[in-house]
Design an enzyme around this catalytic site. Structure first.
Site, PDB file in Angstrom:
ATOM      1  N   LEU A 122       0.834  -1.212   0.000  1.00 41.01           N
ATOM      2  CA  LEU A 122       0.000   0.000   0.000  1.00 41.01           C
ATOM      3  C   LEU A 122       0.860   1.250   0.000  1.00 41.01           C
ATOM      4  O   LEU A 122       0.398   2.353   0.202  1.00 41.01           O
ATOM      5  CB  LEU A 122      -0.959  -0.012   1.196  1.00 41.01           C
ATOM      6  CG  LEU A 122      -1.883  -1.230   1.236  1.00 41.01           C
ATOM      7  CD1 LEU A 122      -2.818  -1.153   2.426  1.00 41.01           C
ATOM      8  CD2 LEU A 122      -2.681  -1.331  -0.055  1.00 41.01           C
ATOM      9  N   SER A 123       2.147   1.039  -0.199  1.00 42.05           N
ATOM     10  CA  SER A 123       3.095   2.123  -0.387  1.00 42.05           C
ATOM     11  C   SER A 123       3.275   3.016   0.836  1.00 42.05           C
ATOM     12  O   SER A 123       3.145   4.240   0.767  1.00 42.05           O
ATOM     13  CB  SER A 123       2.693   2.953  -1.600  1.00 42.05           C
ATOM     14  OG  SER A 123       3.841   3.218  -2.335  1.00 42.05           O
ATOM     15  N   ASP A 169       3.167   5.660  -7.101  1.00 42.58           N
ATOM     16  CA  ASP A 169       2.899   5.686  -5.658  1.00 42.58           C
ATOM     17  C   ASP A 169       2.927   7.107  -5.103  1.00 42.58           C
ATOM     18  O   ASP A 169       2.023   7.546  -4.396  1.00 42.58           O
ATOM     19  CB  ASP A 169       3.936   4.840  -4.906  1.00 42.58           C
ATOM     20  CG  ASP A 169       3.946   3.403  -5.390  1.00 42.58           C
ATOM     21  OD1 ASP A 169       3.063   3.033  -6.178  1.00 42.58           O
ATOM     22  OD2 ASP A 169       4.859   2.657  -4.976  1.00 42.58           O
TER      23      ASP A 169
HETATM   24  P1  ADP Z   1       5.716  -0.448   1.129  1.00 41.59           P
HETATM   25  O1  ADP Z   1       5.227  -1.399   0.099  1.00 41.59           O
HETATM   26  O2  ADP Z   1       4.810  -0.398   2.329  1.00 41.59           O
HETATM   27  O3  ADP Z   1       6.011   0.905   0.564  1.00 41.59           O
HETATM   28  P2  ADP Z   1       8.569  -0.545   1.353  1.00 41.59           P
HETATM   29  O4  ADP Z   1       9.480  -1.662   1.674  1.00 41.59           O
HETATM   30  O5  ADP Z   1       8.672   0.110   0.032  1.00 41.59           O
HETATM   31  O6  ADP Z   1       7.096  -1.060   1.647  1.00 41.59           O
HETATM   32  O7  ADP Z   1       8.780   0.605   2.430  1.00 41.59           O
HETATM   33  C1  ADP Z   1       8.712   0.335   3.795  1.00 41.59           C
HETATM   34  C2  ADP Z   1       9.734   1.172   4.534  1.00 41.59           C
HETATM   35  O8  ADP Z   1       9.269   2.548   4.632  1.00 41.59           O
HETATM   36  C3  ADP Z   1       9.917   0.725   5.978  1.00 41.59           C
HETATM   37  O9  ADP Z   1      10.837  -0.335   6.070  1.00 41.59           O
HETATM   38  C4  ADP Z   1      10.420   2.005   6.633  1.00 41.59           C
HETATM   39  O10 ADP Z   1      11.781   2.196   6.370  1.00 41.59           O
HETATM   40  C5  ADP Z   1       9.607   3.083   5.886  1.00 41.59           C
HETATM   41  N1  ADP Z   1       8.376   3.309   6.665  1.00 41.59           N
HETATM   42  C6  ADP Z   1       7.126   2.949   6.308  1.00 41.59           C
HETATM   43  N2  ADP Z   1       6.234   3.247   7.298  1.00 41.59           N
HETATM   44  C7  ADP Z   1       6.946   3.796   8.285  1.00 41.59           C
HETATM   45  C8  ADP Z   1       6.610   4.291   9.594  1.00 41.59           C
HETATM   46  N3  ADP Z   1       5.355   4.237  10.050  1.00 41.59           N
HETATM   47  N4  ADP Z   1       7.613   4.784  10.351  1.00 41.59           N
HETATM   48  C9  ADP Z   1       8.884   4.821   9.898  1.00 41.59           C
HETATM   49  N5  ADP Z   1       9.261   4.366   8.697  1.00 41.59           N
HETATM   50  C10 ADP Z   1       8.317   3.843   7.896  1.00 41.59           C
HETATM   51 MG    MG Z   2       7.316   1.194  -1.109  1.00 44.06          MG
END
Ligand code: ADP
Ligand code: MG
Length: 387
Positions: A122-123, A169
């Site tokens: 969900l980005s 995204d």
């Molecule tokens: P997604 O598909 O959810 O975007 P990603 O692997 O691309 O997954 O990104 C996830 C990363 O973004 C986490 O590992 C963290 O580094 C950062 N991140 C996402 N949500 C948070 C949050 N609530 N607090 C701090 N960092 C976050």
């Molecule tokens: Mg991501």
């Protein structure tokens, strides 16, 4: 919370949502049109400016804190010279990209939290980036086009964090419109909000599966698309991407393509066409027709693009038999992650319960299920303005 942590008053609150892609999967790198929506799950930042150029980030969900100097952000280290932790690269990358883009930033003290599940497709990462870009914009008092802001956030993720990804995204997080899908042309970067049919709701179901395979399979699929274009150029020299080919043309030349390449190209070409048709369905307010394209998209991702998994297929098939369903498909790159469902809003509770129970019965796994509304993109407001 901000006051407790920093012993001063915040000046800005910003919010940036996650997103879900309703239709147009694996078409962004073929210059096609995608149909994402921003969702009502978001990253929330509270911040106050500092005058020493130091940025302090407090990530509530991780219970982590780090400080770095804006003028040395390109070195990727904190104020004590230690490497920035992975989670801090997202906001730090935004600081780097905004400054590279010629914007002037102030230091800040910030606290942030999010209800976008991490790594579920969900980005959450784009939501973090866009939330911080929006915070710096509000603190700096400058303005920037939403799309340009999204592009700087994409640059942060590609060049600073080191994750290659398209613009969808960050675009959806920045440009979301309540109650609307966003029809986004990844070639021209033109876009328009398209109202979702009245009385519908979006349900996202997380299969709980995370496959490391995703990266290599994603690169394979991209390479197959490039190869298809290269081979087809022998017959249609003017084409630049699979966006430029109709399904009739593809059928005419399919005998010159290896089987697998042909299946990959067929998915992309037909998916691009489906998005066009689905936009017509939205103009008519026809949820049934739109949902039909979602089901076809899933079938194509399963049989032609081969990025589904039995668990994702199970979620789609269970959904097909539940009350209120219009359409369901895997969303995101595939090999795990989520399905997206368009349903009748009044049946939401029964639908979600049925989906969770059916999934547990069939796979022995728990699915996390989220009821979402298409929402506005990022925004910031000043709090405690100086009197
Ligand atoms: P997604 O598909 O959810 O975007 P990603 O692997 O691309 O997954 O990104 C996830 C990363 O973004 C986490 O590992 C963290 O580094 C950062 N991140 C996402 N949500 C948070 C949050 N609530 N607090 C701090 N960092 C976050
Ligand atoms: Mg991501």
């Amino acid at each position: 919370m901000f006051q407790q942590i920093y012993q001063c008053e915040p000046q800005v609150e910003a919010r940036a949502p996650g997103r879900v892609n309703l239709l147009g999967e694996h078409v962004d790198y073929n210059q096609g049109v995608v149909l994402p929506a921003a969702i009502d799950r978001a990253v929330y930042v509270t911040a106050a400016p500092t005058s020493d150029g130091v940025v302090t980030l407090h990530a509530l969900d991780l219970d982590e804190r780090v400080s770095f100097q804006l003028s040395e952000v390109d070195k990727r280290h904190d104020v004590d010279g230690r490497a920035l932790p992975g989670w801090a690269l997202y906001p730090a990358g935004v600081a780097w990209a905004l400054q590279e883009g010629g914007l002037s930033l102030s230091g800040m003290q910030a606290v942030y939290t999010s209800d976008v599940p991490i790594g579920a497709g969900l980005s959450s990462s784009a939501a973090v980036e866009v939330a911080f870009a929006t915070t710096w914009r509000a603190l700096g008092g400058w303005s920037i086009e939403k799309l340009a802001l999204a592009q700087l956030c994409q640059r942060a993720e590609n060049a600073y964090v080191g994750v290659s990804s398209g613009l969808m995204d960050q675009f959806a997080s920045a440009c979301g419109v309540e109650g609307h899908a966003l029809c986004f042309d990844t070639r021209s970067l033109e876009w328009s909000p398209e109202a979702l049919p009245p009385g519908t709701a979006i349900v996202i179901a997380d299969s709980g599966i995370r496959r490391n395979l995703t990266n290599s399979a994603y690169n394979d699929r991209r390479a197959a698309c490039e190869q298809a274009v290269e081979l087809l150029r022998n017959y249609m020299p003017e084409i630049k991407s699979l966006r430029d080919i109709s399904s009739v043309e593809l059928a005419a030349y399919s005998m010159y393509l290896p089987d697998e390449i042909c299946r990959r190209a067929e998915h992309v070409v037909k998916e691009i066409h489906r998005v066009d048709q689905a936009v017509i369905a939205l103009h008519r307010g026809d949820a049934q027709m739109f949902g039909g394209y979602m089901f076809s998209s899933h079938k194509s991702l399963r049989n032609l693009y081969e990025v589904s998994l039995p668990e994702l297929d199970a979620l789609v098939e269970i959904a097909r038999g539940l009350p209120g369903i219009y359409g369901a498909r895997l969303t995101g790159a595939g090999f795990g992650g989520c399905t997206v469902n368009l349903i009748q809003a009044k049946d939401a509770q029964a639908f979600m319960q049925g989906l969770q129970e059916g999934y547990l019965r069939q796979t022995g796994r728990e699915a996390s299920v989220y009821l979402c509304k298409a929402s506005n993109g990022a925004e910031a407001r000043l709090v405690n303005p100086r009197r």
